[in-house]
Design a protein around this motif. Structure first.
Motif, short mmCIF file in Angstrom:
data_model
loop_
_atom_site.label_atom_id
_atom_site.label_comp_id
_atom_site.label_asym_id
_atom_site.label_seq_id
_atom_site.Cartn_x
_atom_site.Cartn_y
_atom_site.Cartn_z
N GLU A 151 29.74 41.70 15.54
CA GLU A 151 29.20 43.03 15.25
C GLU A 151 30.14 44.12 15.75
N ALA A 152 30.74 43.90 16.91
CA ALA A 152 31.65 44.90 17.46
C ALA A 152 32.86 45.09 16.57
N GLU A 153 33.42 44.00 16.04
CA GLU A 153 34.55 44.13 15.13
C GLU A 153 34.16 44.90 13.88
N PHE A 197 26.98 58.92 14.00
CA PHE A 197 27.04 57.52 13.57
C PHE A 197 28.38 56.90 13.96
N ILE A 198 29.46 57.63 13.73
CA ILE A 198 30.80 57.14 14.07
C ILE A 198 30.91 56.91 15.57
N GLU A 199 30.45 57.87 16.36
CA GLU A 199 30.50 57.73 17.81
C GLU A 199 29.73 56.49 18.25
N ALA A 200 28.56 56.27 17.67
CA ALA A 200 27.74 55.11 18.05
C ALA A 200 28.46 53.81 17.72
N ASP A 201 29.06 53.73 16.54
CA ASP A 201 29.78 52.51 16.15
C ASP A 201 30.95 52.23 17.08
N ALA A 206 33.79 49.56 21.58
CA ALA A 206 34.57 49.63 22.81
C ALA A 206 33.93 48.83 23.94
N ALA A 207 32.60 48.82 23.98
CA ALA A 207 31.88 48.11 25.05
C ALA A 207 31.86 46.60 24.85
N ASN A 208 32.08 46.13 23.63
CA ASN A 208 31.87 44.71 23.34
C ASN A 208 33.10 43.98 22.79
N LEU A 209 34.19 44.70 22.58
CA LEU A 209 35.43 44.04 22.16
C LEU A 209 36.26 43.67 23.38
N PRO A 210 37.06 42.63 23.29
CA PRO A 210 37.93 42.28 24.41
C PRO A 210 39.11 43.24 24.51
N GLY A 219 46.08 40.35 15.77
CA GLY A 219 45.69 41.48 14.95
C GLY A 219 44.28 41.97 15.11
N ARG A 220 43.44 41.30 15.85
CA ARG A 220 42.03 41.68 15.85
C ARG A 220 41.76 42.89 16.74
N ALA A 221 40.70 43.59 16.41
CA ALA A 221 40.37 44.84 17.09
C ALA A 221 40.09 44.60 18.57
N THR A 222 40.50 45.56 19.39
CA THR A 222 40.32 45.48 20.84
C THR A 222 39.55 46.69 21.34
N SER A 223 39.15 46.63 22.60
CA SER A 223 38.48 47.78 23.21
C SER A 223 39.42 48.97 23.27
N GLY A 224 40.72 48.73 23.46
CA GLY A 224 41.67 49.82 23.47
C GLY A 224 41.75 50.53 22.14
N ALA A 225 41.74 49.76 21.05
CA ALA A 225 41.75 50.37 19.72
C ALA A 225 40.49 51.19 19.49
N ALA A 226 39.33 50.66 19.91
CA ALA A 226 38.07 51.38 19.71
C ALA A 226 38.05 52.66 20.54
#
Length: 511
Positions: A151-153, A197-201, A206-210, A219-226
Motif C-alpha cells: 500500500e505504501a508503494e 489527499f496528496i499529503e495523506a498519501d 514515508a511512514a511505511n516504506l523502508p 528501484g523501489r520507492a523509499t521513505s526518502g523518496a516519499a
C-alpha cells in the motif's frame, strides 16, 4: 541496477514489465540480459523484500516509463513551457501542438495535453488496483506487513502522480478506487482537497516504506523518496516549516549526499548514485533496445545526420537561461551541449568534438548518451538512460528556501553554500564564491537563482516560477510574449475529456 546478468535457469514464467525508481545505491550500468520482472529459480516466487502484490505494483511502476507520463508531453509541459528552454528541432517539427507549448496559447484540443491526462490517470488506476487487491482480494495470502508495504508503494506513486496533475491542471477528479468507464464521470475536486489527499498519501508512504531495499530492488520507492516529494508539496503550498522539517528528514537519513560530481550525475555512470532520491529506471540490451526503457534521450538527442544522428532535437536550452550563469560556473558546460563553429571547437562531457552541422546551436547536455553505450547496444536512441525525477541537490535547495522563509537564514545559507561548493568542484575559490548575506529578501533571490542553474532542464523551472508568482515577468524576459499567467499557469482541461464526461468536467479560466 544494470549489471551483467546471464541467467541459465529461466523458468519461462510470464514476464512483468517492471519499472523501478532508484533510491540510494551506487550502481554502474552494464549490459543487462535479464529483463526486469522475469522469474528465475533465484527469485521465484517472492525474493527477499518482495511480496505477493508485485504483479500489480510493477504495473504501476511501469507506467512511469510511458511516453505520455514522462516523455514528450511531460518535458514540453515542464521545460519547453518555461523560460529556460525552446522546442528545438526544425521550426515545424511536432506541428501546432508542440509549437504552442513554446509560443502559447496551448489549446484544449492539444494532443500532448490529452495524452498526458490519459497517462497520469492510467498510473493512478494502476495504483488504485494495488490498493483494491490488498483490501478485497482474498485469494492472495499476505501478512499485514506485506500489505502495508505494498500500500505504501502504491500511495507513494499515486501521491506523486496527483502532485503533477494538480500542478498541471489545478482541479482534477480525485479517484481513489478502480473505476469503470460508466462510472468515470467524476467532478473535479478543489486544489485544497487534492493537496490534502496528496499529503495523506505521501505521509503514509514515508511512514511505511523502508529507507533502502536490497540491491536487487534498487528501484523501489523509499521513505526518502516519499519525504522528498512531500517536502516539495509543502514548498508548493508555502508551508515553510513543514517543508524544512521534511526535507531535513531526507538530509539527516545518512543515505544521500553531494559526493557525486555535477558532471557525473547525469550520465550512465551517475545513475543510482548518492545523489539519486527518485529516479525512473530504464534498461536495454543489444537484442531488446526499447521495451524496458524510456524515450527521453531520443527525443532530446542531437538532431543531425551521420554519426550525430542521435535523436529528434527537442527541448533545447535557450539564451535566456545561458545568461543567468555566473562566470565560469561548471554547470553551464554540463547543461549546454554546444555546436562547434568555424572558429570554436566545442566538446561533449566525454571530450568528443561536436559538429558544425547540427540543426540547433545547443542541446540538452544532461540527456547526452555515452558513445560507449551506443556501441554496446548497437543503437543511438538512448532508451537505456534513467530519468532523474528528484535529486538530493534539489532536496538541499528546498531546505534552503524553506529555512529562509521560515526565519532561519543562517541554516539556509549553509545549505545553499554546500550546493555551490559541489558545483565549483576543483575550480578556483573565486568561482561560485560562498554567499555571505543573511538578509532574508536578498537570500530569497539568490536561492531562486541557484535553483534555476542547479536544476536547469530538469522539469522544475515552470512549477517554480508559478509558485513564486513571477511567471508573467519571467516569461516576458525570455521573449515568450504570448504567455498570459492568468490563463497559462495551468494547462487546459483536454476538450476530449470534457466531451467524454458529457460536460461534468469544466474548463480552466481563459480557455
Amino acid at each position: 541496477m544494470k549489471n551483467l546478468n546471464n541467467k541459465t535457469k529461466y523458468l519461462g514464467m510470464a514476464a512483468i514489465a517492471v519499472l523501478m525508481i532508484t533510491s540510494n545505491f551506487g550502481c554502474k550500468k552494464f549490459l543487462n540480459t535479464q529483463r526486469p520482472g522475469e522469474y528465475y529459480v533465484e527469485n521465484y516466487p517472492y525474493p527477499s523484500n518482495s511480496g505477493p502484490y508485485d504483479q500489480y505494483t510493477f504495473a504501476a511502476y511501469n507506467s512511469l516509463r510511458a511516453y505520455n507520463v514522462h516523455v514528450a508531453p511531460f518535458f514540453l509541459a515542464t521545460s519547453v513551457r518555461s523560460d529556460d528552454a525552446d522546442k528545438g528541432s526544425t521550426a515545424s517539427d511536432g506541428g501546432a501542438d508542440a509549437i504552442s507549448m513554446d509560443n502559447f496559447p496551448v489549446l484544449p484540443t492539444n494532443g500532448f495535453v490529452n495524452d498526458m491526462w490519459n497517462g497520469y490517470f492510467t498510473l493512478i488506476t494502476n495504483c488504485n488496483t494495488v490498493i483494491s487487491n490488498i483490501n478485497t482480494n482474498n485469494t492472495i495470502v499476505a501478512t499485514d506487513a506485506q500489505k502495508k508495504l505494498a500500500e505504501a508503494e502504491a500511495r507513494f506513486l499515486r501521491g506523486y502522480a496527483y502532485f503533477n496533475m494538480v500542478r498541471f491542471w489545478g482541479r482534477v477528479p480525485l479517484v481513489d478506487k478502480p473505476v469503470t468507464v460508466s462510472g468515470s464521470n467524476i467532478p473535479q475536486s478543489t486544489t485544497a482537497q487534492l493537496y490534502a489527499f496528496i499529503e495523506a498519501d505521501l505521509t503514509f508512504a514515508a511512514a511505511n516504506l523502508p529507507g533502502s531495499w536490497d540491491k536487487k530492488f534498487v528501484g523501489r520507492a523509499t521513505s526518502g523518496a516519499a519525504n522528498g516529494i512531500l517536502a516539495k508539496v509543502y514548498l508548493t503550498e508555502q508551508k515553510w516549516t513543514q517543508a524544512a522539517s521534511t526535507a531535513q528528514l531526507v538530509m539527516n537519513s545518512g543515505l544521500y549526499d553531494l559526493s557525486t560530481s555535477y558532471d557525473k550525475i547525469f550520465g550512465e555512470s551517475g545513475e543510482n548514485s548518492k545523489e539519486s532520491v527518485f529516479e525512473v529506471q530504464a534498461t536495454a540490451s543489444f537484442a531488446t533496445k526499447t521495451a524496458n526503457g524510456i524515450q527521453n534521450a531520443q527525443y532530446q538527442g542531437v538532431r543531425d545526420g551521420g554519426v550525430w544522428n542521435l535523436g529528434y532535437g527537442w527541448n533545447v536550452p535557450n539564451d535566456n537561461l545561458a545568461a543567468t550563469y555566473e562566470a565560469n560556473d561548471p554547470r553551464y558546460a554540463r547543461t549546454f551541449l554546444l555546436r562547434s563553429t568555424a572558429t570554436v571547437t566545442n566538446k561533449t562531457v566525454y571530450g568528443e568534438a561536436t559538429a558544425t552541422t547540427w540543426i540547433n546551436p545547443a542541446y540538452n547536455h544532461k540527456m547526452y548518451t555515452s558513445a560507449s553505450f551506443r556501441a554496446l547496444y548497437g543503437d543511438n536512441s538512448g532508451w537505456w538512460m534513467n530519468m532523474r525525477v528528484l535529486r538530493y541537490g534539489d532536496v538541499v535547495l528546498m531546505y534552503a528556501e524553506a529555512a529562509n522563509e521560515s526565519g532561519n537564514p543562517t541554516a539556509a545559507l549553509t545549505a545553499l553554500n554546500s550546493i555551490r561548493t559541489r558545483a565549483r568542484g576543483s575550480a578556483a575559490a573565486t568561482v561560485l564564491p560562498a554567499i555571505t548575506t543573511t538578509d532574508p529578501a536578498a537570500l530569497r533571490d539568490i536561492i531562486r537563482h541557484e535553483r534555476r542553474v542547479e536544476l536547469a532542464m530538469e522539469h522544475d523551472r515552470f512549477f517554480d516560477i508559478v509558485r513564486w508568482g513571477i511567471s508573467q515577468t519571467a516569461m516576458a524576459a525570455a521573449g515568450k510574449s504570448n504567455f498570459n499567467a492568468t490563463r497559462d499557469n495551468l494547462l487546459p482541461i483536454p476538450q476530449t475529456q470534457i466531451d467524454l464526461s458529457k460536460n461534468v468536467l469544466t474548463q480552466n479560466p481563459g480557455y
